[in-house]
Motif scaffolding. Structure first.
Motif, PDB file in Angstrom:
ATOM      1  N   ARG A  21     -46.219 -18.849   2.971  1.00  0.00           N
ATOM      2  CA  ARG A  21     -47.339 -18.054   3.478  1.00  0.00           C
ATOM      3  C   ARG A  21     -47.882 -18.704   4.740  1.00  0.00           C
ATOM      4  NH1 ARG A  21     -52.575 -15.356   0.358  1.00  0.00           N
ATOM      5  NH2 ARG A  21     -52.724 -13.651   1.849  1.00  0.00           N
ATOM      6  N   ILE A  22     -48.187 -17.870   5.734  1.00  0.00           N
ATOM      7  CA  ILE A  22     -48.723 -18.384   6.996  1.00  0.00           C
ATOM      8  C   ILE A  22     -50.199 -18.695   6.813  1.00  0.00           C
ATOM      9  CG2 ILE A  22     -49.113 -17.873   9.450  1.00  0.00           C
ATOM     10  CD1 ILE A  22     -46.171 -17.631   8.936  1.00  0.00           C
ATOM     11  N   GLN A  25     -51.933 -19.900  12.900  1.00  0.00           N
ATOM     12  CA  GLN A  25     -50.962 -19.592  13.949  1.00  0.00           C
ATOM     13  C   GLN A  25     -51.417 -20.241  15.249  1.00  0.00           C
ATOM     14  OE1 GLN A  25     -50.697 -15.385  14.593  1.00  0.00           O
ATOM     15  NE2 GLN A  25     -49.130 -15.560  16.168  1.00  0.00           N
ATOM     16  N   TYR A  30     -46.387 -22.078  13.662  1.00  0.00           N
ATOM     17  CA  TYR A  30     -47.171 -21.607  12.517  1.00  0.00           C
ATOM     18  C   TYR A  30     -47.391 -22.734  11.524  1.00  0.00           C
ATOM     19  CZ  TYR A  30     -45.935 -16.927  14.154  1.00  0.00           C
ATOM     20  OH  TYR A  30     -45.787 -15.797  14.907  1.00  0.00           O
ATOM     21  N   ILE A  32     -47.703 -23.388   7.595  1.00  0.00           N
ATOM     22  CA  ILE A  32     -47.278 -22.639   6.419  1.00  0.00           C
ATOM     23  C   ILE A  32     -47.528 -23.428   5.130  1.00  0.00           C
ATOM     24  CG2 ILE A  32     -45.480 -21.286   7.581  1.00  0.00           C
ATOM     25  CD1 ILE A  32     -43.452 -23.348   6.294  1.00  0.00           C
ATOM     26  N   VAL A  58     -51.526 -14.621  10.301  1.00  0.00           N
ATOM     27  CA  VAL A  58     -52.165 -15.384   9.223  1.00  0.00           C
ATOM     28  C   VAL A  58     -52.287 -14.521   7.962  1.00  0.00           C
ATOM     29  CG1 VAL A  58     -54.296 -16.559   8.533  1.00  0.00           C
ATOM     30  CG2 VAL A  58     -53.395 -16.834  10.842  1.00  0.00           C
ATOM     31  N   ILE A  74     -38.597 -19.402  10.516  1.00  0.00           N
ATOM     32  CA  ILE A  74     -39.053 -18.162   9.878  1.00  0.00           C
ATOM     33  C   ILE A  74     -37.995 -17.091  10.108  1.00  0.00           C
ATOM     34  CG2 ILE A  74     -40.883 -16.442   9.758  1.00  0.00           C
ATOM     35  CD1 ILE A  74     -42.817 -18.532  10.825  1.00  0.00           C
ATOM     36  N   THR A  77     -40.335 -11.313   7.875  1.00  0.00           N
ATOM     37  CA  THR A  77     -41.705 -11.066   7.432  1.00  0.00           C
ATOM     38  C   THR A  77     -41.637 -10.093   6.258  1.00  0.00           C
ATOM     39  OG1 THR A  77     -42.380 -11.241   9.749  1.00  0.00           O
ATOM     40  CG2 THR A  77     -44.004 -10.332   8.210  1.00  0.00           C
TER      41      THR A  77
END
Ligand code: GTP
Ligand code: MG
Length: 338
Positions: A21-22, A25, A30, A32, A58, A74, A77
């Protein structure tokens, strides 16, 4: 910390990598949370710049290739259950600014910051995000008559819970507890200086976020919080503190308008003429309600103003369809490469 504390991960079946999970930013980088702890990650360029993967923000859940001694990659998404977006500065593209929250706490302070018109705008955007809004009037310790603020806020916060709190005295904080359940995510919105970070700290029971002063004469804050940050509280709830809404802008409010203005829209369809413009036709239900005092002229004006700025529902629907098509296409592409 356990990754399971960061809320329910959307279905990622068949996707490579591990979920994360972010939490913040920064330019190109990022922060995480994942099963290996808190670390950093960057976008895998092929997927994001050549493909049509949605840029994470976020609160987003993403799939990453975990790299122990460096920035993870990453890869994708995951679908969002709620989000705020704005028009990307200088472009016509939509850009998400926070995602996957359950509640939106809309904060205004009981001083010069208090503004029902602005509250209406926030509520509209909050409804449109897909999450449930809640209005929090802050700095109750400063207000001589908190009830008069509550009464004025009530007129625009139709169908929404409304609470007065003080981060300094602790008054009203217990009203927030039912929302701060493990795995639930709450995003805090409100102008600079209303006390978002102070409330985060009061609810957390510790000073996690920096707090700044305000200008006395107009209660304007100093933009102390400069980036969006997802925090895990001891209660198990997740909070996204933000630098205020200015950066959110309006994207499409058409959907949110219906919920935020149910008191206005209830009169629709009751006019004598189906195509009534609500200006001077006889038998106009809106005009009659205003004359009878059951609808305030100012409410009607706000509604029209927001309506004019909003993107028509059809266009929004098309955008959403295009979005799910993209998701499906990406999934297929990934399956092929696997
Ligand atoms: N009297 C009183 N002051 C408060 C309360 N909550 C916050 N403040 C004050 O309001 C000012 C701004 O608080 P912040 O928490 O930094 O506000 P913010 O909304 O996070 O502001 P930005 O980060 O700039 O968006 C600080 O001086 C706080 O001490 C409260 O409940 N009562
Ligand atoms: Mg702040």
């Amino acid at each position: 910390m356990n990754f399971i504390d960061y809320g329910p991960v959307p279905n990622s079946e068949g996707l490579p990598g591990v979920p994360a999970r972010i939490t913040a930013q920064h330019k190109g980088r990022y922060e995480i949370a994942c099963e290996y702890g808190l670390s950093f990650a960057r976008l895998k360029t092929g997927e994001y710049f050549a493909g049509s993967e949605l840029f994470p923000t976020v609160g987003d859940y993403v799939m990453i290739r975990y790299i122990e001694n460096g920035d993870s990659q990453i890869l994708a998404t995951l679908p969002r259950r709620s989000f705020f977006s704005r028009r990307e500065p200088g472009a016509e593209r939509e850009q998400a600014v926070a995602a996957n929250f359950d509640y939106v706490f809309i904060l205004q302070s009981m001083n010069a910051n208090f503004n029902p018109k602005r509250l209406e705008r926030y509520l509209t955007i909050a409804w449109q995000s897909g999450a449930t809004p809640l209005v929090v009037l802050t700095k109750a310790d400063l207000a001589e008559d908190p009830r008069s603020f509550l009464a004025r806020a009530e007129q625009v916060a139709v169908g929404v819970e409304l609470h007065a709190v003080s981060a300094h005295s602790g008054a009203g904080l217990e009203k927030m507890r039912p929302y701060l359940q493990p795995g639930k995510t709450v995003v805090f919105l409100g102008s600079s200086g209303v006390g978002k970070s102070s409330l985060v700290n009061a609810l957390a029971g510790e000073a996690i976020m920096a707090v700044g002063g305000i200008r006395e004469e107009d209660a304007r804050g100093r933009h102390t919080t400069t980036h969006r940050q997802l925090l895990l509280l001891n209660s198990g709830a997740l909070v996204i503190d933000t630098p205020g809404m200015r950066e959110l802008g309006m994207w499409s409010v058409d959907e949110g308008l219906q919920d935020a203005f149910s008191d206005v829209e209830q009169f629709f369809g009751r006019c004598r003429f189906a195509d009534c413009s609500h200006e001077r036709e006889p038998g106009c239900a809106i005009r009659e309600a205003i004359a009878a005092g059951t609808l305030e002229e100012a409410r009607w004006q706000s509604y029209q103003k927001l309506k004019a700025e909003s993107i028509p529902r059809g266009a929004l629907l098309r955008r959403k369809q295009a979005w799910s098509k993209d998701v499906a296409k990406n999934k297929k592409q990934r399956e092929k490469t696997l």
